[in-house]
Design a protein around this motif. Structure first.
Motif, PDB file in Angstrom:
ATOM      1  N   MET A  85       0.612  -1.016   0.017  1.00 46.91           N
ATOM      2  CA  MET A  85      -0.029   0.323   0.083  1.00 46.91           C
ATOM      3  C   MET A  85       1.263   1.088  -0.473  1.00 46.91           C
ATOM      4  N   VAL A  86       1.756   1.295   0.425  1.00 46.05           N
ATOM      5  CA  VAL A  86       2.476   2.637   0.869  1.00 46.05           C
ATOM      6  C   VAL A  86       3.520   2.229  -1.139  1.00 46.05           C
ATOM      7  N   ARG A  87       3.638   1.708  -1.219  1.00 47.53           N
ATOM      8  CA  ARG A  87       4.637   2.197  -2.573  1.00 47.53           C
ATOM      9  C   ARG A  87       3.460   2.517  -4.002  1.00 47.53           C
ATOM     10  N   ARG A  88       1.562   2.264  -3.017  1.00 49.07           N
ATOM     11  CA  ARG A  88       1.479   2.454  -4.708  1.00 49.07           C
ATOM     12  C   ARG A  88       0.634   3.650  -4.295  1.00 49.07           C
ATOM     13  N   LEU A  89       0.343   3.304  -2.610  1.00 45.14           N
ATOM     14  CA  LEU A  89      -0.600   5.429  -2.588  1.00 45.14           C
ATOM     15  C   LEU A  89       0.917   6.368  -2.739  1.00 45.14           C
ATOM     16  N   ALA A  90       2.426   6.372  -2.143  1.00 46.95           N
ATOM     17  CA  ALA A  90       3.470   7.184  -3.242  1.00 46.95           C
ATOM     18  C   ALA A  90       3.503   7.505  -3.829  1.00 46.95           C
ATOM     19  N   ALA A  91       2.756   6.438  -4.603  1.00 49.78           N
ATOM     20  CA  ALA A  91       2.574   6.681  -5.735  1.00 49.78           C
ATOM     21  C   ALA A  91       1.658   7.454  -7.035  1.00 49.78           C
ATOM     22  N   GLU A  92       0.401   7.631  -5.884  1.00 52.68           N
ATOM     23  CA  GLU A  92      -0.497   7.772  -6.503  1.00 52.68           C
ATOM     24  C   GLU A  92      -1.470   7.404  -6.870  1.00 52.68           C
ATOM     25  N   ASP A  93      -1.348   6.570  -6.770  1.00 52.78           N
ATOM     26  CA  ASP A  93      -2.361   4.980  -7.253  1.00 52.78           C
ATOM     27  C   ASP A  93      -3.435   5.378  -7.410  1.00 52.78           C
ATOM     28  N   ASP A  94      -4.360   5.283  -8.234  1.00 55.52           N
ATOM     29  CA  ASP A  94      -6.470   5.826  -8.121  1.00 55.52           C
ATOM     30  C   ASP A  94      -7.210   4.680  -8.365  1.00 55.52           C
ATOM     31  N   SER A  95      -6.229   3.678  -8.068  1.00 50.74           N
ATOM     32  CA  SER A  95      -6.750   1.861  -8.200  1.00 50.74           C
ATOM     33  C   SER A  95      -7.839   1.781  -7.069  1.00 50.74           C
ATOM     34  N   LEU A  96      -6.808   2.628  -5.799  1.00 52.50           N
ATOM     35  CA  LEU A  96      -6.949   2.337  -4.295  1.00 52.50           C
ATOM     36  C   LEU A  96      -8.361   3.008  -4.105  1.00 52.50           C
ATOM     37  N   ASP A  97      -9.264   2.249  -3.318  1.00 50.08           N
ATOM     38  CA  ASP A  97     -10.736   3.355  -2.826  1.00 50.08           C
ATOM     39  C   ASP A  97     -10.498   3.056  -1.061  1.00 50.08           C
ATOM     40  N   ILE A  98     -10.262   2.084  -0.779  1.00 52.76           N
ATOM     41  CA  ILE A  98     -10.670   1.317   0.309  1.00 52.76           C
ATOM     42  C   ILE A  98      -9.741   0.610   1.206  1.00 52.76           C
ATOM     43  N   LEU A  99      -9.529   0.985   2.074  1.00 51.37           N
ATOM     44  CA  LEU A  99      -7.561   0.162   2.510  1.00 51.37           C
ATOM     45  C   LEU A  99      -8.175   0.138   3.559  1.00 51.37           C
ATOM     46  N   GLY A 100      -7.778  -1.400   4.364  1.00 51.90           N
ATOM     47  CA  GLY A 100      -7.545  -2.069   5.444  1.00 51.90           C
ATOM     48  C   GLY A 100      -6.133  -1.486   6.156  1.00 51.90           C
ATOM     49  N   LEU A 101      -6.679  -1.035   6.694  1.00 48.36           N
ATOM     50  CA  LEU A 101      -5.076  -0.952   8.299  1.00 48.36           C
ATOM     51  C   LEU A 101      -4.594  -1.471   8.691  1.00 48.36           C
ATOM     52  N   ASP A 102      -3.681  -2.106   9.605  1.00 48.64           N
ATOM     53  CA  ASP A 102      -3.172  -2.312  10.644  1.00 48.64           C
ATOM     54  C   ASP A 102      -3.567  -1.547  11.833  1.00 48.64           C
ATOM     55  N   VAL A 103      -3.643  -1.453  13.047  1.00 44.62           N
ATOM     56  CA  VAL A 103      -4.209  -0.344  13.677  1.00 44.62           C
ATOM     57  C   VAL A 103      -2.978   0.519  13.708  1.00 44.62           C
ATOM     58  N   THR A 104      -1.954   0.373  14.018  1.00 44.63           N
ATOM     59  CA  THR A 104      -0.399   1.139  14.188  1.00 44.63           C
ATOM     60  C   THR A 104      -0.639   1.745  13.471  1.00 44.63           C
TER      61      THR A 104
END
Length: 426
Positions: A85-104
């Protein structure tokens, strides 16, 4: 290679990460289905129970044709999930909508401006009826950046044929273990002692149970102090006692489960997944398998076990943010949280579900779980959490070599360095 999907009909490739990401990203690019229904891509941990896919299908139907949710499975290991997720978000990937994040992760992702703040009606619906402590994991600088999807907490599990009355404190538990050892009976205390996140969780629980914390309330500097030395001392005492499993320095949750099922232990600090596992794998021991609250540091102060779980966030680059907020609320609604609890063993974050007869039947320890969650602690909320956790787990490994005062001083120095970093680790 990294794929970025564009809503205006253009799709282009952009070199960014590793090749294995290409196939999964291409599969996620069916973002608008033939004239209109958007696909919302939900990235979450891989679920073998089928509960997450069932939630995606239910919410797709409930949308009345306005959107479809595609459940995309992340790697099994938390590090792999975060890295993708970090790699794709850093590249502003707009194919991600809802993200399941660890609580940290919420603080880190929010500080990087990768996820959207929850406001207005969506925020009110997200917080209404939700347990207070899980909500803390979704909050950064007073703003809500995610909604708790599920939670988790540890209990003390023990054998009633060896220990008729469970211990209330760590001191009592170690005394009981020593007495069992003198009688030649199973006596180990199974807990996570390997150099990984579980060791940080153990320390965090103990320091909070002793009245302290790893960071100060503003997350700007380490707190630690006498409660931290007390916590480190308990870890060292166990590791150097007969209560310690010889494999303690290499043990994680599953090794603890297996040791308890093998009959070599009297106590186990672990998550509720051990209950159905014991029932299936050792029916004889299961007859005497019991649970109790997490042991206290002081008899007059409640324990504060560290919670886990997953929070749902909305990507800053989603092309359908309003629909994504709506879909995320559906995914964690009462029906879907109950399904996840019953099918996947994931404790819910909605308080009302702890009074649900179906949940109480499958979770005979539901009252203890709820009590633990209501007094629980969270891991340090900071964008630099990954560095903070590494500082703790590396310094306290192996537990038998801990020097309470000097080890805590080392942790403090390393946390100082971590907090001066930006927190985003590739």
């Amino acid at each position: 290679m990294h794929v970025r999907c564009r809503s205006k009909g253009t799709r282009w490739l952009r070199a960014f990460a590793v090749l294995p990401l290409l196939a999964s990203t291409l599969a996620a690019c069916g973002s608008d289905e033939g004239g209109g229904r958007p696909t919302l891509n939900w990235y979450n941990f891989p679920d073998d129970s089928g509960a997450l896919q069932m939630a995606a299908d239910r919410c797709s139907r409930a949308s009345g044709g306005r959107y479809r949710i595609s459940y995309n499975k992340l790697p099994r290991a938390a590090d792999g999930q975060r890295q993708q997720m970090v790699r794709r978000l850093a590249a502003e990937d707009d194919s991600l909508d809802i993200l399941g994040l660890d609580v940290t992760w919420a603080a880190e992702f929010a500080e990087a401006r990768w996820i959207r703040e929850w406001t207005g009606a969506a925020k009110r619906q997200a917080t209404e009826g939700t347990l207070r402590v899980p909500l803390q994991t979704s909050t950064w600088k007073g703003k809500l950046y995610a909604v708790p999807y599920n939670t988790n907490t540890q209990l003390l599990w023990y054998r009633s044929d060896l220990v008729p009355t469970p211990p209330k404190t760590w001191s009592e538990m170690l005394d009981m273990a020593r007495d069992l050892a003198r009688q030649g009976k199973p006596h180990f205390v199974e807990i996570q002692g390997a150099q990984y996140e579980g060791l940080t969780v153990w320390f965090n629980t103990l320091i909070n149970s002793a009245g302290g914390s790893i960071l100060n309330p503003t997350a700007t500097e380490p707190s630690l102090g006498p409660p931290a030395a007390r916590a480190a001392g308990i870890m060292r005492e166990l590791a150097n006692s007969v209560a310690a499993d010889p494999s303690l320095p290499n043990q994680m949750e599953d090794q603890n489960r297996l040791a308890m099922e093998a009959g070599v232990a009297a106590f186990e600090i672990n998550y509720p997944f051990v209950y159905p596992s014991m029932r299936q794998n050792n029916p004889q021991l299961f007859k005497n398998f019991r649970w109790a609250p997490y042991p206290r540091v002081d008899a007059d102060r409640p324990s504060r076990p560290t919670i886990g779980g997953i929070d749902l966030a909305i990507s800053a680059y989603s092309r359908h943010p309003d629909l994504a907020f709506e879909a995320a609320l559906c995914l964690r609604n009462r029906e879907n949280q109950l399904t996840a609890a019953l099918m996947g063993g994931l404790p819910p974050t909605l308080r009302a579900l702890y009074d649900e007869p179906a949940f109480m039947k499958q979770y005979p320890f539901s009252r203890e779980v709820l009590a633990a969650l209501e007094s629980a602690s969270v891991r340090p909320i900071t964008p630099a959490y990954q560095n903070v956790s590494i500082a703790v787990s590396h310094t306290l490994s192996p537990p038998s070599a801990i020097e309470p005062v000097s080890s805590v001083e080392t942790i403090g120095d390393q946390i100082d360095d971590a907090l001066r970093s930006e927190g985003v680790i590739p």
